[in-house]
Design an enzyme around this catalytic site. Sequence first.
Site, short mmCIF file in Angstrom:
data_model
loop_
_atom_site.label_atom_id
_atom_site.label_comp_id
_atom_site.label_asym_id
_atom_site.label_seq_id
_atom_site.Cartn_x
_atom_site.Cartn_y
_atom_site.Cartn_z
N ALA A 35 0.81 -1.23 0.00
CA ALA A 35 0.00 0.00 0.00
C ALA A 35 0.84 1.28 0.00
O ALA A 35 0.33 2.35 0.24
CB ALA A 35 -0.95 0.00 1.19
N ASP A 59 4.38 -2.73 3.45
CA ASP A 59 5.09 -2.65 2.18
C ASP A 59 6.56 -2.96 2.41
O ASP A 59 7.07 -2.79 3.52
CB ASP A 59 4.94 -1.26 1.55
CG ASP A 59 5.07 -1.29 0.03
OD1 ASP A 59 4.04 -1.22 -0.66
OD2 ASP A 59 6.22 -1.42 -0.47
N ASP A 87 8.34 -7.78 4.23
CA ASP A 87 8.38 -8.52 2.97
C ASP A 87 7.35 -9.63 3.11
O ASP A 87 7.52 -10.55 3.91
CB ASP A 87 9.80 -9.09 2.80
CG ASP A 87 9.89 -10.04 1.61
OD1 ASP A 87 8.88 -10.24 0.92
OD2 ASP A 87 11.00 -10.59 1.39
N TYR A 174 2.46 -14.31 -14.39
CA TYR A 174 1.57 -13.37 -13.71
C TYR A 174 0.13 -13.87 -13.80
O TYR A 174 -0.60 -13.91 -12.80
CB TYR A 174 1.70 -11.99 -14.36
CG TYR A 174 0.88 -10.91 -13.68
CD1 TYR A 174 1.32 -10.33 -12.50
CD2 TYR A 174 -0.32 -10.47 -14.23
CE1 TYR A 174 0.57 -9.34 -11.88
CE2 TYR A 174 -1.07 -9.48 -13.61
CZ TYR A 174 -0.62 -8.91 -12.43
OH TYR A 174 -1.37 -7.94 -11.82
#
Length: 299
Positions: A35, A59, A87, A174
């Site tokens: 964020a 973050d 992390d 992805y």
Amino acid sequence: MYRTVFWITAALSIAMVLGEKQPKFEGKIALITGAADGLGFGCANQLLKDGLKGVTIIDINRMKGKEAAIKLNDAFGPGRAIFIPADISNDTEFEVAFQVSMKHWKRLDIVVNNAGIVNENNWRLAMNVNAIGTLKGTLLGFKYMSSAKGGRGGVILNMSSLAAIVAPDFFPVYTATKSFIIGLGRSLGQDLYYEHNRVRVVTLCPGFTKTDLIAPERFVNSLSDALSPYVKPSALGGLKNFPTQAVDNVSRACAKVIKDGSNGSVWIVENDLPAYEIIMPDRDSMRKTDSYDVADYIY
Ligand SMILES: *[C@@H]1O[C@H](CO)[C@@H](O)[C@H](O)[C@H]1NC(C)=O
Ligand SMILES: *[C@@H]1O[C@H](CO)[C@@H](O)[C@H](O)[C@H]1NC(C)=O
Ligand SMILES: *[C@@H]1O[C@H](CO)[C@@H](O)[C@H](O)[C@H]1NC(C)=O
Ligand SMILES: CC(=O)N[C@H]1CO[C@H](CO)[C@@H](O)[C@@H]1O
């Protein structure tokens, strides 16, 4: 093209039927991963705008994370946002972040598993962040919010992607990680879990959105041409042909789906239009009718 027109029409008609209700999150606390900027930041901003009491930003980027919390506190008043560096591909760091957040706010109501990367070359890292990180975040969300474990219940929003629905050719890893998120959400979102834990799991699939992730040069460099020399040109074509939408509009969808999405529901937001729910087709309707030979059935 037809598909796009169909989706736009569907989105418009659903938007007209539902109208735009203003979501309200008074007294509630949210934890949002990834964020520090982009969609995660936009979603934090929107939830606070809609009355959220406080947000924990998680973050990996310390500098941007700190700045993000300062920006939100400047905009909404002191003490509304805290930043905890972590992390999310590291289980220990991720869980410590949940614990610190719980100590600070004394409650948790909303978890947004938003952190995600495009990295087709380091696909193990992409799997760890996008798939494993989201799974871990979901399990932690259950651990800290489940009514069966002393919590008040809550909502988990997992950020998937339109890529999981359309499977474009230029980023298979992805696409696969984002498909994982849909499968998990559909299974874990069912009554078997909801009735026991009072935790709703909802999934949002944004189309291309104007974030750093798709800055053309950075985007193309995160792809792999190991299996085809045409991957990067295809991606550039994709960027040109897929309409990209504003972060603000996806953020409104984020708040709407958290407020109104039913357990296990999957939503798409694209083209700067309101989010719409999608229904997975019944598997009988997915059968390709001419896909077998009668002879195969005769012995
Ligand atoms: C995970 O984070 C902890 C705490 O920061 C650290 O001690 C550990 O080495 C990290 N593990 C990995 C695999 O990076
Ligand atoms: C998202 O929702 C699903 C369903 O609840 C859950 O299983 C999953 O762990 C969450 N996170 C991800 C990445 O799917
Ligand atoms: C959001 O979408 C609307 C159309 O639905 C568009 O007019 C507006 O410009 C978009 N917002 C931003 C910030 O671009
Ligand atoms: C309590 C509740 O809202 N349950 C819903 C969870 O999702 C299933 C499938 O979408 C619905 O049938 C339930 O009503």
